[in-house]
Structures are given as C-alpha cells and as structure tokens.
Design a protein around this motif. Structure first.
Motif, short mmCIF file in Angstrom:
data_model
loop_
_atom_site.label_atom_id
_atom_site.label_comp_id
_atom_site.label_asym_id
_atom_site.label_seq_id
_atom_site.Cartn_x
_atom_site.Cartn_y
_atom_site.Cartn_z
N GLU A 69 6.86 22.28 -41.83
CA GLU A 69 5.45 22.56 -41.57
C GLU A 69 4.68 23.00 -42.81
O GLU A 69 3.56 22.57 -43.03
CB GLU A 69 5.28 23.63 -40.48
CG GLU A 69 3.80 23.95 -40.29
CD GLU A 69 3.48 24.85 -39.14
OE1 GLU A 69 4.40 25.47 -38.58
OE2 GLU A 69 2.29 24.94 -38.80
N ASP A 88 7.83 29.34 -35.59
CA ASP A 88 6.91 28.84 -34.57
C ASP A 88 6.40 30.04 -33.78
O ASP A 88 7.17 30.72 -33.10
CB ASP A 88 7.63 27.84 -33.64
CG ASP A 88 6.65 27.21 -32.67
OD1 ASP A 88 5.66 26.62 -33.14
OD2 ASP A 88 6.85 27.34 -31.45
N GLY A 157 0.11 25.83 -24.18
CA GLY A 157 -0.35 26.48 -25.41
C GLY A 157 -1.70 25.92 -25.79
O GLY A 157 -2.14 24.89 -25.25
N PHE A 158 -2.35 26.60 -26.68
CA PHE A 158 -3.66 26.16 -27.17
C PHE A 158 -3.56 25.98 -28.68
O PHE A 158 -3.13 26.90 -29.38
CB PHE A 158 -4.73 27.20 -26.83
CG PHE A 158 -4.96 27.32 -25.35
CD1 PHE A 158 -5.97 26.60 -24.73
CD2 PHE A 158 -4.14 28.12 -24.57
CE1 PHE A 158 -6.17 26.69 -23.36
CE2 PHE A 158 -4.33 28.22 -23.21
CZ PHE A 158 -5.34 27.50 -22.59
N GLY A 159 -3.93 24.81 -29.14
CA GLY A 159 -3.83 24.53 -30.57
C GLY A 159 -4.88 25.29 -31.37
O GLY A 159 -5.60 26.14 -30.84
N TYR A 160 -4.97 24.96 -32.63
CA TYR A 160 -5.91 25.67 -33.51
C TYR A 160 -7.27 25.00 -33.55
O TYR A 160 -8.27 25.64 -33.83
CB TYR A 160 -5.32 25.77 -34.91
CG TYR A 160 -4.04 26.56 -34.96
CD1 TYR A 160 -4.02 27.88 -34.50
CD2 TYR A 160 -2.86 26.00 -35.44
CE1 TYR A 160 -2.85 28.61 -34.52
CE2 TYR A 160 -1.68 26.74 -35.46
CZ TYR A 160 -1.69 28.03 -35.00
OH TYR A 160 -0.53 28.76 -35.03
N ALA A 190 5.36 27.11 -28.99
CA ALA A 190 5.61 25.88 -28.23
C ALA A 190 7.09 25.54 -28.19
O ALA A 190 7.63 25.16 -27.15
CB ALA A 190 4.82 24.73 -28.85
N GLU A 207 1.13 20.42 -23.47
CA GLU A 207 0.21 20.83 -24.52
C GLU A 207 -0.23 19.61 -25.30
O GLU A 207 0.56 18.70 -25.54
CB GLU A 207 0.84 21.87 -25.47
CG GLU A 207 -0.20 22.42 -26.47
CD GLU A 207 0.30 23.59 -27.33
OE1 GLU A 207 1.31 24.23 -26.97
OE2 GLU A 207 -0.34 23.85 -28.37
N LEU A 210 -0.09 19.10 -30.49
CA LEU A 210 1.14 19.59 -31.13
C LEU A 210 1.50 18.76 -32.36
O LEU A 210 1.13 17.60 -32.48
CB LEU A 210 2.30 19.53 -30.13
CG LEU A 210 2.19 20.49 -28.95
CD1 LEU A 210 3.26 20.16 -27.91
CD2 LEU A 210 2.31 21.93 -29.41
#
Ligand code: IPD
Ligand code: CA
Ligand code: CA
Length: 393
Positions: A69, A88, A157-160, A190, A207, A210
């Motif tokens: 990442e 993560d 989950g909620f991304g950025y 996640a 989600e 991702l």
C-alpha cells in the motif's frame, strides 16, 4: 514449489505476525501523521511495518513482485505477486482504537493462492491457502450457515473518497442493510471484517472503493472457507475490482438484492473501471415554464380562440407522448404554467414549444430548462383534460 504451497503460507503467517508484533509494540504511542487525502492518513508505523515485510519478501523470494500500500513494493512482471497491507485500519491505529490488522496475500499467475490476516491485539491469525481450508489460530474454521438476512451479522466500511452520492459513499446500502439485517458493524479494518466472514463470526460483508491490499488475503480466506465472493452485480470478484460482497454463501443473493435495490438501476453493473460504474443512465427531460408573452393586446375573442388552440395543442402533444405533464403554475388568473417535455434534443423541445399557437401569437412565452430524472422513474400523464392555463389575466 507448487503455487500457494504450505511453505508460502507459513512464510506469510510468520511475516504477518512479525509485522503485527512490531505494530503492537508501538500501539498507543503518539503517531506522526501524514495525509494522503482529507481522511486518508499514514503513520510512521505503516511505513516501518511495510519496510519489514517488503524486505523479508525480497530476501526470501527475490524474484517475486510486491504490491504494497505505501508504495515500497516492486514490479517486474513476475508470476508471483505478494499483496501487502502493512497496517489495515490506520485511522484506528492512530486514534488508539483497537481494531487493525496486517494483511498479506500471494497471487500466482493472477490467482489468489495464500492469505494471512493477523489481528495483533487479540493475537488472532486468520490463514488459508487454496485447497487447504482456513484456520483461526490453527483451528479449522468455516463460514456460518445463516440463511436469513434478518438474523445476519453484517459488516461494511466507508472509503476515504466519500462524495455526496449515497450509492457511492455507501450511505444508501448502509441504511438498507441496517433496516434488513440484524446488525451492521463498521469497525475500520476491511481485511479483518472480511476475514470474520470466513471464520463464521459474521455472515456477510460489503464495501465499495476497496484497494487490492484491503481485500486480497481475506477474499481467498472466504472462498476457502466455503463462502462466496462477488462484485456488487454478482460477477466475479477481482482484487482490483474496487468492490466486494463476501458472504457465507446462503446470504449472497439476498445481499446482492439489497445492493441492487436502489433508485438508480445502473449502479452495480460489472465494470472494468470498478465501482462506481462510469455510465450515468439518466433520462433527460425539459421543463417548460410558461410566462406571459410579449403580446398582451389581444381582444377577448382572439384570446379565447388562442387559449382553446393552446389547450388543444398541449393535448395533442400529450397524446403523442411528447408532453408528460402540464398545468397552471399558480391560479387561473395567472397565465403562468409548467410543462414537462420529453424530447430527444433541446432543438426538438424548442420546436415543440415554438409551434404552440399561444407562443406563436406572443400571448405566452416559454422558457426551457433541462431536467434529469433517474431511469425508472416514470411520470404518468393524468387522464383528465389539461386544466386551463388562462392566457388572459
Ligand atoms: C482502510 C480500512 C477501512 C476501509 C477503507 C480502507 P487502511 O484501509 O480497511 O476499513 O473502509 O476502505 O482503505 O487505509 O486503514 O489501510
Ligand atoms: Ca487497508
Ligand atoms: Ca493500510
């Protein structure tokens, strides 16, 4: 060595544990934070854990590629690719919120073969390899057997990159699952949330937005534990597909139905570009505002004749399916009104408006505005005759 062999899994497990121990040792310390986006932050420990993992892989498997990442991986077109999220749940980690993990996957010739997700604070290792099943701390585990959505424990989950659109920022699916499932959790890692589906602790996860490192290892785990993974449309889940539904299997179709049950029928179609799909299938209409025209010097007789011709014209356009709605804007003494026009182009809408006898006579003036409506919303024209628009005041 066979792809995804036991040796690769043992290596991934030990590496995830080693990085996890490093992260745990520094958990709770004040973190130096850098921002990759408004919410997307990265700490010194993301980099340190990644350096450790990438270095160990380079030592053990110098010919393998690494996708990590924080960008310290390398790619030379190798068949074997390690997909690494060194931490993560960085936002949690930075806020001393105890939900975060290390995720390491091995992909061989485009197929996931090995996955290890480690929760250092609970010392829990979720691990699996293709054809070898899934273990939680060495004990074989499988997905749950729950088949009722209203009994299901779900996670998301909620991304950025949130944005205002409820289907893209997940508030739409989130509210629908909240109403139909037993519970929905969004704990902030996640990789951990998906792994929990694999071991039967939760029943389903979804989600959008991702990245490969968030989900690669846990995707393999869910498949190996007897569950099902797909994109939002039920098509094959890809590590770079940006969206994932992971379930125990029996719940999968119900989850797909909840995702699809939104006012925009085009959402969730499989797309090479990932989520959200690029197509916006909105219908274009024109709203016509009727105003008092430049010619208000008509005799009463002339005004009545034009009024009748105007109403007859509107009725003809309704019968032809061109005008969907028409009506007075205010009251009978007010000549203003509104039309909803279905035309293939602005030119066609303008031509329709210009052919209205009242517009031709200058008694009314029409102002057009484009108006978008979601595909699937139908405006049913009323059967009653159009109400009088009252050209004369
Ligand atoms: C994030 C976490 C979070 C998910 C985000 C991810 P990071 O990863 O997995 O749960 O909702 O989409 O980006 O940045 O903490 O590694
Ligand atoms: Ca992540
Ligand atoms: Ca991360």
């Amino acid at each position: 060595m066979s792809p995804g062999g036991a040796k690769d899994l043992a290596f991934a497990v030990e590496l995830a544990r080693e990085a996890g121990v490093l992260l745990r040792r520094h958990f709770g310390e004040a973190q130096e934070i850098d921002y990759k986006g408004r919410i997307n932050l990265v700490t010194r420990m993301d980099h340190e854990a990644e350096a450790l993992i990438v270095g160990r892989i380079a030592d053990a498997y110098p010919g393998d590629d690494v996708l990590a990442e924080e960008g310290s991986g390398h790619s030379a077109g190798a068949d074997r690719v390690w997909i690494v999220d060194p931490l993560d749940g960085t936002v949690n980690y930075a806020h001393e919120y105890p939900v975060w993990s290390v995720s390491i996957a091995l992909q061989v010739a485009g197929r996931l073969e090995v996955g290890a997700v480690y929760n250092p604070l609970l010392d829990e290792m979720y691990a699996g390899r293709r054809g070898g099943g899934v273990t939680l701390n060495g004990t074989p585990r499988r997905v749950s057997v729950e088949s009722r959505l209203d009994h299901a424990m779900l996670a998301t989950g909620f991304g950025y990159e949130l944005g205002a659109d409820a289907e893209r920022n997940n508030l739409g699916p989130f509210s629908r699952f909240l109403l139909r499932g037993r519970a929905v959790r969004r704990a902030g890692s996640a990789a951990l949330a998906i792994s929990k589906v694999a071991v039967g602790r939760t029943d389903g996860f979804w989600e959008g937005g991702l990245q490969p490192w968030d989900m690669a290892a846990a995707m393999l785990l869910v498949e190996e534990a007897g569950g099902r993974i797909s994109n939002y449309a039920g098509g094959p889940a890809r590590v770079d597909g940006r969206q994932l539904i992971a379930s125990n299997g029996p719940l999968h179709d119900a989850m797909l139905a909840v995702i699809a049950d939104h006012p925009r029928a085009d959402y969730g179609q499989p797309s090479a570009d990932g989520d959200p799909p690029p197509r916006d299938e909105m219908m274009l209409y024109y709203v016509g505002w009727l105003h008092r025209g430049p010619n208000q010097d008509l005799s009463e007789e002339e005004g009545d004749r034009i009024q009748r011709a105007h109403l007859a014209y509107i009725r003809r356009q309704k019968d032809a399916g061109k005008y969907l709605l028409s009506g007075p804007f205010a009251d009978k003494a007010d000549p203003r009104g509104i039309l909803v026009i279905r035309a293939a182009s602005r030119e066609e809408a303008e031509a329709l408006a210009a052919a209205d006898p009242a517009v031709q006579a200058g008694a009314l003036r029409l102002e057009l505005r484009p108006w978008y409506s979601a595909k699937g919303i139908t405006i049913v024209p009323p059967n009653e005759p159009a109400p009088a628009t009252g050209i004369r005041s």
